[in-house]
Write a protein that holds these residues in place. Structure first.
Motif, PDB file in Angstrom:
ATOM      1  N   GLN A 111       0.819  -1.215   0.000  1.00  6.73           N
ATOM      2  CA  GLN A 111       0.000   0.000   0.000  1.00  6.73           C
ATOM      3  C   GLN A 111       0.852   1.263   0.000  1.00  6.73           C
ATOM      4  O   GLN A 111       0.468   2.273  -0.575  1.00  6.73           O
ATOM      5  N   PHE A 112       2.034   1.177   0.620  1.00  6.70           N
ATOM      6  CA  PHE A 112       2.873   2.357   0.754  1.00  6.70           C
ATOM      7  C   PHE A 112       4.000   2.397  -0.271  1.00  6.70           C
ATOM      8  O   PHE A 112       5.006   3.072  -0.083  1.00  6.70           O
ATOM      9  N   GLY A 113       3.830   1.662  -1.371  1.00  7.30           N
ATOM     10  CA  GLY A 113       4.763   1.763  -2.471  1.00  7.30           C
ATOM     11  C   GLY A 113       5.945   0.813  -2.424  1.00  7.30           C
ATOM     12  O   GLY A 113       6.806   0.860  -3.285  1.00  7.30           O
ATOM     13  N   GLY A 114       6.003  -0.020  -1.436  1.00  5.87           N
ATOM     14  CA  GLY A 114       7.080  -1.003  -1.360  1.00  5.87           C
ATOM     15  C   GLY A 114       6.526  -2.378  -1.661  1.00  5.87           C
ATOM     16  O   GLY A 114       5.431  -2.529  -2.199  1.00  5.87           O
ATOM     17  N   GLY A 115       7.248  -3.371  -1.273  1.00  9.08           N
ATOM     18  CA  GLY A 115       6.787  -4.734  -1.469  1.00  9.08           C
ATOM     19  C   GLY A 115       6.218  -5.300  -0.185  1.00  9.08           C
ATOM     20  O   GLY A 115       6.193  -4.650   0.857  1.00  9.08           O
ATOM     21  N   ARG A 116       5.763  -6.504  -0.287  1.00  7.70           N
ATOM     22  CA  ARG A 116       5.286  -7.259   0.880  1.00  7.70           C
ATOM     23  C   ARG A 116       6.449  -7.386   1.855  1.00  7.70           C
ATOM     24  O   ARG A 116       7.550  -7.756   1.480  1.00  7.70           O
TER      25      ARG A 116
END
Length: 176
Positions: A111-116
């Protein structure tokens, strides 16, 4: 067999093993089933991912099943330890809730632009090892004085660290 069928099979296996422990009120022989179920579950989790990647079976439904299956499997396998004599029910419940939260925070990384986020120190594999060893110790008849409480407190503390670490990395938009 599809990747989604493997994922669902792992969840069903976890539910069956956990139900066995719960319904037997933590009988020693059923506790020996938990590490075996955890081993098979982890193998199936690896297999479903390989099937999805290597055979083009990846899908949004599969991703959702994978994440939900992990949380449901954790609940199904770990919550029944609350009925095991010598194991603190409140600490088991706290650990299960925190495990679910740690997975939720891990997913928020996307959601914040990174990965899991898979940051530890108490990720899925670490929980499987800790709860598997705990179950094995109970199954072997180890004395149940204070050590199970100390182990559960340690798991809870490491889960809190994991949640904060994953949240921090997710908010930074870091790649897993």
């Amino acid at each position: 067999m599809t990747a989604n069928q493997v994922t669902v099979s792992a969840t069903i296996l976890s539910a069956a093993a956990g139900s066995l422990v719960w319904l037997s009120a933590g009988a020693r022989w059923t506790l020996a089933v938990v590490p075996c179920a955890l081993f098979v579950r982890m193998a199936l989790n690896a297999l479903d991912g390989m099937l999805a990647r290597e055979h083009g079976m990846g899908s949004d439904v599969g991703a959702m099943l994978n994440e939900l299956g992990d949380v449901v499997s954790d609940v199904a396998l770990y919550l029944p330890l609350a009925v095991v004599p010598g194991c603190s029910a409140p600490l088991v419940v706290m650990a299960v809730v925190l495990a679910a939260l740690s997975e939720m925070v891990g997913i928020l990384g996307v959601q914040f632009g990174g990965g899991r986020r898979y940051d530890g120190p108490m990720g899925k594999s670490d929980r499987a090892a800790a709860f598997g060893l705990l179950s094995l110790a109970f199954a072997s008849g180890a004395p149940r004085e204070a050590w199970p409480h100390a182990v559960m407190i340690g798991i809870v503390m490491l889960l809190v660290v994991t949640i904060f670490r994953r949240a921090g990395k997710a908010l930074q938009g870091g790649v897993a």
